[in-house]
Design a protein around this motif. Structure first.
Motif, short mmCIF file in Angstrom:
data_model
loop_
_atom_site.label_atom_id
_atom_site.label_comp_id
_atom_site.label_asym_id
_atom_site.label_seq_id
_atom_site.Cartn_x
_atom_site.Cartn_y
_atom_site.Cartn_z
N ILE A 75 0.84 -1.21 0.00
CA ILE A 75 0.00 0.00 0.00
C ILE A 75 0.87 1.25 0.00
N LEU A 76 1.89 1.25 0.86
CA LEU A 76 2.80 2.40 0.92
C LEU A 76 3.53 2.57 -0.40
N LEU A 81 4.27 5.48 -5.65
CA LEU A 81 4.29 5.53 -7.11
C LEU A 81 3.19 6.45 -7.64
N LEU A 82 2.04 6.45 -6.99
CA LEU A 82 0.98 7.38 -7.37
C LEU A 82 1.43 8.83 -7.19
N TYR A 83 2.16 9.06 -6.09
CA TYR A 83 2.68 10.41 -5.83
C TYR A 83 3.65 10.85 -6.92
N ILE A 198 1.50 5.94 -12.31
CA ILE A 198 0.19 5.83 -11.69
C ILE A 198 -0.41 4.44 -11.93
N SER A 199 -0.18 3.90 -13.13
CA SER A 199 -0.68 2.57 -13.45
C SER A 199 -0.04 1.51 -12.56
N PHE A 200 1.29 1.59 -12.39
CA PHE A 200 1.97 0.63 -11.53
C PHE A 200 1.54 0.80 -10.08
N GLY A 201 1.35 2.06 -9.65
CA GLY A 201 0.90 2.30 -8.28
C GLY A 201 -0.48 1.74 -8.04
N ALA A 202 -1.38 1.95 -9.01
CA ALA A 202 -2.74 1.43 -8.89
C ALA A 202 -2.73 -0.10 -8.90
N LEU A 203 -1.84 -0.68 -9.69
CA LEU A 203 -1.74 -2.14 -9.75
C LEU A 203 -1.33 -2.70 -8.40
N LEU A 204 -0.39 -2.03 -7.73
CA LEU A 204 0.03 -2.49 -6.40
C LEU A 204 -1.11 -2.39 -5.40
N LEU A 205 -1.89 -1.32 -5.50
CA LEU A 205 -2.98 -1.11 -4.54
C LEU A 205 -4.15 -2.06 -4.78
#
Length: 209
Positions: A75-76, A81-83, A198-205
């Motif tokens: 999550i962190l 990555l979203l940031y 953002i895509s990689f960050g969303a994928l992690l979340l």
């Protein structure tokens, strides 16, 4: 084929697969400078070394027993990555509203080398799944009776191979001709790279299995 050579080959193909690390180095080379990109490469390689040490130390088994810990880290990592993606998209849209007369060289002083190194480190650390990857790959060359020297050789191999690859990426994308061309489409690069982060960050979340 020796275990070390097998691991080197597997890790090479993992490295050349485009991901947040690759795009962060190219972005640093294009928007900052060659030395900034090399610092990004070093930061990412140091993070890979940390994950490798954790894999050898058996932290993967800790994650299996404490699933919530891996979930928290993912999550962190996803939020980080979203940031980064948000910052890049914000930069892209800001540049589109500025006068066409601007100095590309101004971008070179935006960030310190130490900040780029830290961001490179955190970009790779943002994906705890790297621990699962290294634990799986190292199972090829590590047994219960492996010596400290062999473990150290394995860690050195992964670190040096990573550093060489990302340094090569930094050198290629910071070359004057390539850099000059990419500077002309810098807004698109910022936007695309921001979208990828953002895509990689969303994928992690969203996918934390």
């Amino acid at each position: 084929m020796t275990p070390l050579l097998s691991i080197a080959l597997i890790h090479f193909f993992a490295l050349i697969s485009p991901g947040p690390d690759f795009f962060f180095v190219t972005q640093s080379a294009i928007r900052q400078s060659r030395t900034h990109a090399l610092c990004a490469a070093l930061g990412i390689s140091l993070s890979i070394l940390v994950w490798s040490i954790c894999a050898i130390s058996g932290l993967h088994f800790l994650f299996q027993k404490m699933a919530w810990l891996q979930q928290v880290l993912m999550i962190l990592g996803g939020l980080y990555l979203l940031y980064l993606g948000y910052q890049l998209l914000k930069s892209a849209f800001q540049k589109s509203t500025i006068s066409a007369v601007h100095e590309p060289s101004n971008n070179l002083t935006q960030k310190s080398h130490s900040k780029i190194l830290l961001q490179g480190f955190l970009t790779n650390m943002a994906n705890p799944k790297a621990l699962v990857y290294f634990s799986s790959v190292f199972s090829i060359g590590i047994s219960t009776n492996v010596s400290i020297f062999e473990q150290s050789s394995l860690l050195a191999l992964v670190f040096v191979e990573s550093l060489l690859w990302f340094s090569a990426v930094a050198l290629v994308f910071s070359a004057s001709k390539i850099n000059h061309y990419y500077q002309k489409i810098s807004k698109k690069i910022d936007g695309i790279t921001g979208g990828i982060f953002i895509s990689f960050g969303a994928l992690l979340l969203l996918n934390r299995d």
